[in-house]
Enzyme design. Structure first.
Site, PDB file in Angstrom:
ATOM      1  N   ASP A   8       0.879  -1.155   0.000  1.00  0.00           N
ATOM      2  CA  ASP A   8       0.000   0.000   0.000  1.00  0.00           C
ATOM      3  C   ASP A   8       0.926   1.217   0.000  1.00  0.00           C
ATOM      4  O   ASP A   8       2.127   1.097   0.271  1.00  0.00           O
ATOM      5  CB  ASP A   8      -0.883  -0.022   1.253  1.00  0.00           C
ATOM      6  CG  ASP A   8      -1.803   1.181   1.343  1.00  0.00           C
ATOM      7  OD1 ASP A   8      -2.356   1.577   0.303  1.00  0.00           O
ATOM      8  OD2 ASP A   8      -1.941   1.731   2.445  1.00  0.00           O
ATOM      9  N   ASP A  10      -0.120   5.118   0.842  1.00  0.00           N
ATOM     10  CA  ASP A  10      -0.395   6.098   1.900  1.00  0.00           C
ATOM     11  C   ASP A  10      -0.296   5.427   3.266  1.00  0.00           C
ATOM     12  O   ASP A  10      -0.995   4.459   3.550  1.00  0.00           O
ATOM     13  CB  ASP A  10      -1.793   6.687   1.717  1.00  0.00           C
ATOM     14  CG  ASP A  10      -1.915   7.466   0.421  1.00  0.00           C
ATOM     15  OD1 ASP A  10      -1.317   8.543   0.329  1.00  0.00           O
ATOM     16  OD2 ASP A  10      -2.588   6.977  -0.504  1.00  0.00           O
TER      17      ASP A  10
END
Length: 355
Positions: A8, A10
């Site tokens: 991922d 963020d």
């Protein structure tokens, strides 16, 4: 052995969550509403639409998602160009993973423009990654496994070959649902939330991963990591699902397979008592359904009783098929009492059918 790392972005590679929330607060302020950080936290990591619509729904606000997206797209680049948004360890891990021969994927729920802006901001072109997945590539966002399933398809690997790095509850659930070993980062959620969501290991950030020069070395770090906290939190989070209408004695168990993955189960009773299944067998059956026959490294049994409760004789006989004499049993109570036993201590004379 692990051959692929799925990130991922963020909250994992870049420190952007606070920036995103700041912009979200600014946008709703233009509509005359004063929201706070806490309004956005439950809706992080699962896509732009949810990031805006979640706080709006919770606070009874009507808004245009198109306007919100346009506002965000204008403000975000203006802010990140003035900051170093790389989280500790991110650049180092990506570079070492590439040199060690790992396949590397980005799997972010954010819009593609934002994902590109983020990785570019920390010094990596899109071409650095072997797969680059954003929110536009999938119909169902996290916590559904689609984004990681698609990443694995594009990398040509299965869940047993992959490690997912996530910092949100929905993202962790997505990684686990895709059958990947999932690492939770405490950059935006608590250790308890990460473990309760299914994380196999929880670390502060990517700088917690020791230096490595080969796939074997990094794989060894994940397989040797202490899993007892994960076992406890998985059992604690599962016990509320126990179906104990007749005994009123809820039990949860979590088993650690030799692959390093954890499976939880609860007791499920039945009016035909013989059809009742204990938590230890429930958890083990989940392991078998996912991985086939594997050896169990540890079993944690969690109850609300005043004293630690061992598995029943039927469960121990059942577990003898999948345990060794040294398999460790950790018996825990809600009040914090615990005992440790080897399988051979609890059940020294298991019946085994001669072949």
């Amino acid at each position: 052995m692990i051959s692929a790392l799925l990130f991922d972005v963020d909250g994992v590679l870049v420190d952007s969550e606070d920036i995103s929330i700041e912009i979200g607060i600014e946008f709703f302020r233009t509509l005359g509403y004063s929201l706070e950080k806490k309004d956005f936290f439950p809706h992080l990591g699962i896509g732009e639409a949810t990031f805006f619509s979640g706080p709006a729904r919770d606070n009874g606000i009507s808004f245009s998602l198109a306007d919100a997206s346009a506002f965000f797209k204008e403000r975000y680049p203006q802010i990140i160009e003035k900051k170093d948004i790389a989280l500790p360890g991110a650049r180092d891990l990506l570079e070492k993973a590439k040199k060690a021969g790992f396949k590397i994927a980005v799997a972010s729920s954010a819009p593609r423009w934002k994902v590109i802006a983020n990785v570019n901001a920390i010094g990596f072109p899109v071409s650095f990654f072997d797969a680059f997945i954003s929110g536009e590539d999938i119909l169902r966002n996290k916590p559904f496994p689609d984004i990681y399933a698609l990443s694995m398809i594009r990398l040509g690997v299965g869940g047993e070959d992959a490690v997912v790095f996530e910092d949100s509850r929905g993202g962790i659930r997505a990684g686990k649902s895709a059958d990947a070993f999932t690492v939770g980062l405490k950059t935006t959620i608590s250790e308890e939330d990460a473990y309760s969501s299914g994380a196999d290991v929880v670390i502060d950030d990517l700088s917690a991963i020791p230096s490595f020069s080969s796939r074997e070395e990094l794989s060894a770090f994940f397989t040797s990591a202490d899993k007892e906290k994960a076992l406890l939190f998985r059992a604690k989070s599962a016990i509320g699902n126990a179906y104990c209408e007749y005994s009123s004695f809820p039990v949860a168990a979590a088993v650690l397979s030799e692959s390093g993955k954890i499976y939880a189960g609860v007791n499920v009773e039945n009016s035909s008592y013989g059809a009742t299944i204990c938590a230890e067998r429930s958890a083990t059956l989940s392991m078998i359904a996912r991985e086939g026959k594997k050896k169990i490294e540890k079993v944690l049994v969690y109850t609300k009783d005043k004293r630690p409760t061992p598995p029943c004789g039927m469960c121990l006989q059942f577990l003898s098929e999948f345990s060794s004499e040294g398999t460790e049993f950790i018996l825990c109570t809600e009040s914090g009492l615990s005992e440790r036993h080897k399988f051979s201590e609890l059940y020294p004379n298991a019946f085994r059918l001669e072949k």
